[in-house]
Write a protein that holds these residues in place. Structure first.
Motif: not given
Length: 514
Positions: A250-257
């Motif tokens: 289970q993964s959640t990704l949070f882009p900075r750019t």
């Protein structure tokens, strides 16, 4: 099943260089509050909350400073620092698992924070130089050095004998084996810009939380915090070793750019040569590779098989799909005589199949094939690339199951590709002679007088002299044809074995280059 630090290290050394270049080459120490919330009350949302908060702040690289004695370790020196098995986390607790840790040094400089979770609370795993033995006693250094990564152990092959079956070490790399296997290809938490001439950014698993399992439980849960200049991420791995070793991710990704070329469920392996691609390789063995092909099961229910190559020039292939059912780098050849290597035993390397959970929407399965002059470097990368870029300030969740094992985890009624062989045509022209073997379930029940046919299609050049004939040695069928490239510099090929009622095999795909 020791972790092959040397071969994977070549890739991961580049990872550190890529990260440093993104932040101007200056490695700044992490602040104490970079992972606020790591210690104390812990639940399944803790790492997600940390990743979300970090994504709203500027990237700060983890500490890579090492004492002078460890600053320039050779491979042999690093290998001479060994964890004491009796000091493993959970050793003596009567559990199905224990955990050993890697020292910092050589190519693994960043300090990775590691925590144990018990009864809903997390606390740091204490570091001590006494946890290790040292072939060179001068390499025993400070009490605050910390760890570089970890390995999980269980009695995967022999009851009561604890053996490592999974390793997390270097950037966001990890890998695993099933019962009876040895390490081969790796996975990564995320890929960004793979194959881009401007360079690739390698994210880092900078902290892990190990949930202490209950007695009798045959799975272990590991949480990981991903960080890079471009994004953060929270991962939860539920790991079940066995005849097939399964990871629920289970993964959640949070882009900075904004990330134009994101890679989800990334796999990395090595393909040096095989009978389809050995023209520029002078080697006594019949083959050498972790994986022989990219296999895909599309949302439209097509099963595709794309043999890998070690090209003379970088090759990037994209396979468009909507709601993919699965993909992976596969090793089908399982006989010792396929490789004849007493030391490396490529026939025992795992395949890795990715099964998306939920609807991943539209995108591509990307395949990157990088030229390599030897079998030291990983040169094959495959991943899912969403159709839309990942935007800064948004959140992206991907759930999937990883099968590390001997084959795909599902049966198929279709004939499968048994081998792809390529060589020169016999007429002294520039034509290439292709031989494709099909084997499997259909040939067990189809009438003996079934009419089989193949119509190869090519994007450039032409095909001639197509033959389809039985191959009694494998209880299957074989097709041969000649490909005439003409002036083509690259050609994509496809074919499928058919009867008069329609296709009965998976679809063979191939990219030819001179």
């Amino acid at each position: 099943m020791p972790f092959n630090v040397l071969r994977r290290g070549v890739i991961q050394a580049g990872a550190g260089a890529a990260l440093a270049s993104v932040v101007g080459g200056v490695v700044r120490p992490a602040r104490a509050d970079d992972i606020t919330g790591a210690t104390g009350t812990f639940d399944d949302n803790t790492v997600t909350q940390i990743a979300r908060r970090l994504a709203g702040a500027s990237y700060r690289a983890p500490d890579q400073h090492l004492p002078g004695a460890l600053d320039n370790l050779s491979f042999d020196q690093y290998r001479g620092i060994a964890y004491r098995p009796e000091r493993a986390l959970w050793a003596g607790d009567g559990l199905a698992f224990d955990v050993e840790f890697f020292p910092r040094g050589f190519l693994y400089r960043p300090r990775i924070e590691i925590y144990e979770v018990k009864d809903g609370h997390s606390a740091p795993v204490p570091y001590s130089p006494d946890l290790f033995t040292y072939a060179d006693p001068t390499l025993r250094t400070s009490d605050s050095l910390g760890f570089a990564g970890l390995r999980l152990r269980t009695a995967i092959n022999t009851p009561t004998v604890m053996e490592e079956f999974c390793v997390f070490l270097g950037a966001s790399y990890f890998r695993a084996v099933a019962k009876g296997q040895i390490y081969g290809l790796s996975a990564r938490g995320f890929a960004n810009g793979t194959g881009d001439p401007k360079g690739e950014e390698f994210a880092l698993f900078r902290a892990f939380w190990l949930e202490k399992p209950q007695p009798g439980v045959q799975s272990v849960v590991l949480h990981a915090l991903l960080d890079s200049p471009s994004l953060t991420g929270a991962f939860r791995f539920t790991i079940r070793p066995g005849d097939t070793t399964v990871f629920d991710v289970q993964s959640t990704l949070f882009p900075r750019t904004t990330i134009e070329q994101p890679g989800v469920a990334t796999q990395t392996g090595m393909f040096y040569f095989d009978v389809n691609d050995h023209n520029h390789i002078d080697d006594w063995r019949p083959a050498a590779h972790d994986s022989e092909a990219l296999q895909m099961w599309t949302g439209a229910d097509l099963q595709l098989f794309r043999p890998l190559r070690n090209p003379l020039d970088l090759q990037m292939s994209s396979f468009s799909d909507v709601s993919p059912r699965g993909f992976g780098l596969m090793q089908r050849r399982r006989a010792f005589h396929d490789f004849e290597d007493l030391a490396l035993h490529y026939e025992k390397r795992p395949s890795l199949w990715i099964e998306p959970i939920g609807d991943w929407g539209a995108g591509w399965v990307d395949l990157v094939e990088i030229p390599t002059p030897n079998e030291v470097n990983d040169n094959i990368v495959a991943f899912w690339r969403p159709k839309e870029p990942m935007r800064a300030g948004k959140e992206y969740s991907y759930t999937y199951r990883m099968y590390w094992g001997w084959d795909v985890p599902f049966p198929t009624p279709l004939a499968r590709i048994g081998a792809t062989r390529v060589g020169a045509a016999t007429d002294n022209s520039d034509a290439r002679f292709f031989v494709i073997d099909f084997l499997g379930t259909p040939f067990d029940h189809l009438p003996k007088d079934t009419h089989f046919h193949v119509t190869p299609k090519v994007s450039a050049g032409s095909v001639r002299n197509v033959v389809v004939e039985p191959n009694p040695e494998i209880n299957g069928w074989r097709t041969t044809f000649e490909f005439v490239p003409g002036d083509a510099k690259v050609a994509d090929m496809t074919c499928v074995l058919e009867t008069d009622s329609g296709p009965i095999s998976e679809q063979w795909l191939y990219r030819w280059t001179p």
